[in-house]
Design a protein around this motif. Structure first.
Motif, mmCIF file in Angstrom:
data_model
loop_
_atom_site.group_PDB
_atom_site.id
_atom_site.type_symbol
_atom_site.label_atom_id
_atom_site.label_comp_id
_atom_site.label_asym_id
_atom_site.label_seq_id
_atom_site.Cartn_x
_atom_site.Cartn_y
_atom_site.Cartn_z
ATOM 1 N N CYS A 177 -27.447 -3.406 -4.317
ATOM 2 C CA CYS A 177 -26.486 -4.333 -3.702
ATOM 3 C C CYS A 177 -25.022 -3.941 -3.939
ATOM 4 C CB CYS A 177 -26.697 -5.747 -4.243
ATOM 5 S SG CYS A 177 -28.250 -6.483 -3.750
ATOM 6 N N HIS A 178 -24.717 -3.459 -5.146
ATOM 7 C CA HIS A 178 -23.313 -3.287 -5.541
ATOM 8 C C HIS A 178 -22.902 -1.850 -5.799
ATOM 9 C CE1 HIS A 178 -23.374 -7.613 -5.868
ATOM 10 N NE2 HIS A 178 -24.339 -7.550 -6.769
ATOM 11 N N GLY A 179 -23.836 -0.916 -5.752
ATOM 12 C CA GLY A 179 -23.500 0.466 -6.058
ATOM 13 C C GLY A 179 -23.409 0.689 -7.558
ATOM 14 N N PHE A 180 -23.183 1.932 -7.937
ATOM 15 C CA PHE A 180 -23.145 2.277 -9.362
ATOM 16 C C PHE A 180 -21.964 1.621 -10.057
ATOM 17 C CE2 PHE A 180 -22.040 4.905 -13.013
ATOM 18 C CZ PHE A 180 -23.270 5.039 -13.637
ATOM 19 N N ASP A 181 -20.783 1.736 -9.467
ATOM 20 C CA ASP A 181 -19.578 1.209 -10.124
ATOM 21 C C ASP A 181 -19.525 -0.316 -10.096
ATOM 22 O OD1 ASP A 181 -18.668 3.759 -10.779
ATOM 23 O OD2 ASP A 181 -17.671 3.996 -8.839
ATOM 24 N N GLY A 182 -20.061 -0.924 -9.068
ATOM 25 C CA GLY A 182 -19.986 -2.375 -8.935
ATOM 26 C C GLY A 182 -21.003 -3.140 -9.760
ATOM 27 N N ALA A 183 -22.043 -2.465 -10.208
ATOM 28 C CA ALA A 183 -23.082 -3.131 -11.007
ATOM 29 C C ALA A 183 -22.723 -3.039 -12.488
ATOM 30 C CB ALA A 183 -24.423 -2.454 -10.746
#
Length: 198
Positions: free
Chosen positions: A18-24
């Motif tokens: 859902c959020h990608g690597f950086d967003g999670a």
């Protein structure tokens, strides 16, 4: 705590999808999995290693599906057009049943180069290999109108790769389409649009 590890992997796969690597973030994974945040470090060491474990999980889910698609594609006892229709249906049903796998692949195949290479090598190329000869045969027979099987593979996957909310979104713009039947209608429409059947 093997159950905690699996819960953490499931939550992390969803978050990365859902959020990608950086967003999670690690605390959110743990909270969603209902485990202590320190289990991330205990089981995986760091976020990058957790991401790779999630990729392993995604591959484990995808491999049986790829084997099923390849079995259909290679079944020379069935007519070419029938195999093409069956492969499209199989791919669509896999995406509908595994939204986190679908979203994980789409997001990370185009994110940071080091992760994109891993996703391509472990999932995209093997998935394409399962259908390349079938799609080439479809092109040669005039059933598929594409200059290259990879282009058809990319367009087909984009068409079938609809979000979980697809039935409700479609119903909002066309209330006469029942959300319960919309996924089957998507398959029928994709086949009718993408294949020029005799």
């Amino acid at each position: 705590m093997p159950d905690g590890r699996q819960a953490l992997l499931a939550a992390a796969t969803h978050a990365f999808a859902c959020h990608g690597f950086d967003g999670a973030d690690l605390r959110s994974f743990a909270a969603d999995a209902k485990v202590s945040a320190n289990l991330v470090r205990v089981h995986f060491g760091n976020k990058a290693a957790l991401w790779e474990a999630c990729l392993d999980r995604v591959v484990a889910v995808g491999l049986p599906a790829m084997a099923g698609v390849q079995k259909i594609a290679c079944d020379s006892a069935r007519p070419l057009s029938e195999r093409l229709c069956a492969v499209i249906s199989e791919i669509a049903h896999f995406y509908a049943a595994n939204p986190d796998v679908r979203d994980f692949v789409v997001r990370h195949a185009s994110e940071a180069p080091e992760r994109a290479v891993l996703v391509s090598d472990r999932l995209l190329r093997p998935a394409y290999a399962t259908v390349r000869e079938l799609f080439s045969a479809g092109i040669e027979a005039g059933i598929i109108r594409s200059p290259h099987p990879a282009l058809f593979f990319a367009l087909l996957n984009a068409a079938l790769n609809q979000p979980p909310a697809f039935p409700m979104l479609l119903n909002r713009i066309a209330p006469e389409i029942d959300p319960e039947t919309s996924r089957e209608l998507l398959i029928e429409t994709t086949i009718a649009t993408f294949l020029h059947l005799p």
